[in-house]
Motif scaffolding. Structure first.
Motif, short mmCIF file in Angstrom:
data_model
loop_
_atom_site.label_atom_id
_atom_site.label_comp_id
_atom_site.label_asym_id
_atom_site.label_seq_id
_atom_site.Cartn_x
_atom_site.Cartn_y
_atom_site.Cartn_z
N GLU A 185 -55.22 -22.38 -32.80
CA GLU A 185 -56.44 -23.19 -32.75
C GLU A 185 -56.26 -24.29 -31.72
OE1 GLU A 185 -57.32 -24.56 -36.68
OE2 GLU A 185 -57.72 -22.54 -37.42
N ARG A 186 -57.16 -24.33 -30.76
CA ARG A 186 -57.17 -25.36 -29.72
C ARG A 186 -55.79 -25.56 -29.10
NH1 ARG A 186 -61.95 -29.30 -30.89
NH2 ARG A 186 -61.50 -29.48 -28.70
N ASP A 212 -52.93 -25.54 -26.32
CA ASP A 212 -52.71 -25.59 -24.87
C ASP A 212 -51.32 -25.04 -24.58
OD1 ASP A 212 -55.18 -26.74 -24.47
OD2 ASP A 212 -54.42 -28.80 -24.44
N ALA A 239 -55.69 -23.08 -21.61
CA ALA A 239 -56.23 -24.22 -22.34
C ALA A 239 -57.09 -23.77 -23.52
CB ALA A 239 -57.07 -25.09 -21.39
N ASP A 240 -57.01 -24.53 -24.59
CA ASP A 240 -57.91 -24.37 -25.73
C ASP A 240 -57.92 -22.92 -26.25
OD1 ASP A 240 -59.68 -25.24 -27.64
OD2 ASP A 240 -61.45 -25.04 -26.37
N VAL A 241 -56.72 -22.42 -26.51
CA VAL A 241 -56.60 -21.02 -26.94
C VAL A 241 -56.85 -20.93 -28.44
CG1 VAL A 241 -55.04 -19.05 -27.12
CG2 VAL A 241 -54.90 -20.57 -25.12
N HIS A 242 -57.73 -20.03 -28.83
CA HIS A 242 -57.88 -19.79 -30.27
C HIS A 242 -58.15 -18.32 -30.52
CE1 HIS A 242 -62.25 -19.94 -29.55
NE2 HIS A 242 -61.94 -20.92 -28.75
N THR A 295 -49.97 -29.17 -27.64
CA THR A 295 -51.22 -29.65 -28.25
C THR A 295 -51.92 -28.50 -28.93
OG1 THR A 295 -52.18 -29.40 -26.05
CG2 THR A 295 -51.79 -31.63 -26.78
N GLY A 296 -52.66 -28.81 -29.97
CA GLY A 296 -53.31 -27.79 -30.78
C GLY A 296 -52.37 -27.32 -31.87
N HIS A 320 -46.67 -26.10 -34.30
CA HIS A 320 -46.90 -27.45 -33.80
C HIS A 320 -46.01 -28.46 -34.51
CE1 HIS A 320 -49.73 -26.09 -36.84
NE2 HIS A 320 -49.79 -27.31 -37.31
N GLU A 359 -57.88 -19.24 -19.49
CA GLU A 359 -58.42 -19.06 -20.85
C GLU A 359 -57.99 -17.71 -21.42
OE1 GLU A 359 -62.68 -21.30 -20.89
OE2 GLU A 359 -62.63 -19.35 -19.90
#
Length: 225
Positions: free
Chosen positions: A12-13, A15, A25-28, A62-63, A73, A221
Motif C-alpha cells: 500500500e502506497r 515507494d 512510486a505509490d505501489v499498491h 515509505t508506505g 515497513h 508505476e
C-alpha cells in the motif's frame, strides 16, 4: 480454486528505491494465496528492485507492505531470515555451491534454516527433487547438470521450506526457449499445488502460453496489464 482471504503479499502506497533513486512510486497491489502473477516491464523499469524489496534485500522506505505475515515497513534485521524461510527466491543466475552435490546444496540450506534430523532432511530433499523432475540427481555436481537442470535445482532449493510464495526474477533468462518452457511447466505444477508465484519475465511468449494475471512496471508505476 478458492483463495483464502489473507493475501500473501500486500503493498500500500509503497515507494520502491534503488539506492537514493525512486524507481516505483505509490505501489499498491495484492497477491493472493495460490495465485500466479507475471511482473513485466523493460530492463530498468523496477522489476528486480520490487522483488528485492519483497524479500527485504532493499528496505521499504515509505508506505507499507506485508509479505507472508511480515510487515516490511517495520521488520527488524533479525527477522529477515525468518521472512525468507516463508518465501522462495529463484534468480536468473543459479548461485549453487559448485563444489557440492545437489543433495549437499539442499542439505546446506535446510541445516542453515534449522533442520536437524538427517532422515527428515533426506526425505524433504527427495520430495522437492521429485517435484521438479530431478529425482535421480542427488549425487551430481552442478557442472554435471545442464542449465535447465541447474535451474530446477534452484527451484527445488526455493521450495525446501514450503514457502507461501515463490519470487522468481527472470528465472529463464539464461535458458534457451524450449528449456524455458519446461521450467515454466515446473512453476505451473508448483503453483497448481498451492504455492503463489510472482515472476518477473521478459518472455512475452509465456504470457500467451501460460495465461495469468499480469502486473506491468512502466513510467515509475505498477499497473494491472
Amino acid at each position: 480454486m478458492e483463495f483464502s482471504t489473507e493475501p500473501v503479499v500486500t503493498l500500500e502506497r509503497a515507494d520502491i528505491y534503488q539506492g537514493q533513486k525512486l524507481v516505483l512510486a505509490d505501489v499498491h497491489f495484492e497477491v493472493n494465496k495460490g495465485e500466479f502473477v507475471f511482473l513485466i516491464g523493460r530492463t530498468g523499469s523496477g522489476k528486480s528492485s520490487l522483488l528485492k524489496t519483497l524479500y527485504a534485500d532493499l528496505w521499504l522506505q515509505t508506505g507499507s507492505a506485508k509479505v507472508a505475515g511480515y510487515e516490511l515497513h517495520k521488520i527488524k534485521r533479525s527477522d529477515v531470515p525468518y521472512l525468507r524461510r516463508k518465501i522462495g527466491i529463484v534468480f536468473q543466475d543459479f548461485q549453487l555451491l559448485t563444489d557440492r552435490s545437489v543433495e549437499d546444496n539442499l542439505t546446506f540450506v535446510l541445516r542453515a534454516t534449522g533442520w536437524k534430523n538427517s532422515a527428515d532432511i533426506k526425505k524433504r530433499i527427495s520430495e522437492v527433487l521429485m517435484q521438479v523432475g530431478l529425482g535421480t540427481s542427488q549425487k551430481k555436481l552442478p557442472h554435471q547438470l545442464s542449465g535447465g537442470e541447474q535451474q530446477r535445482v534452484v527451484i527445488a532449493r526455493a521450495m525446501l521450506n514450503e514457502p507461501n510464495i515463490l519470487l522468481a526474477d527472470e528465472p529463464t533468462g539464461n535458458l534457451d526457449p524450449e528449456v524455458g518452457d519446461q521450467i515454466m511447466q515446473v512453476f505451473q505444477t508448483i503453483n497448481n499445488a498451492g504455492t503463489a508465484i510472482l515472476m518477473a519475465t521478459h518472455n512475452y511468449d509465456f504470457l500467451k502460453n501460460f495465461p495469468a494475471r499480469i502486473l506491468k512496471c512502466e513510467n515509475g508505476e505498477v499497473k494491472e496489464a
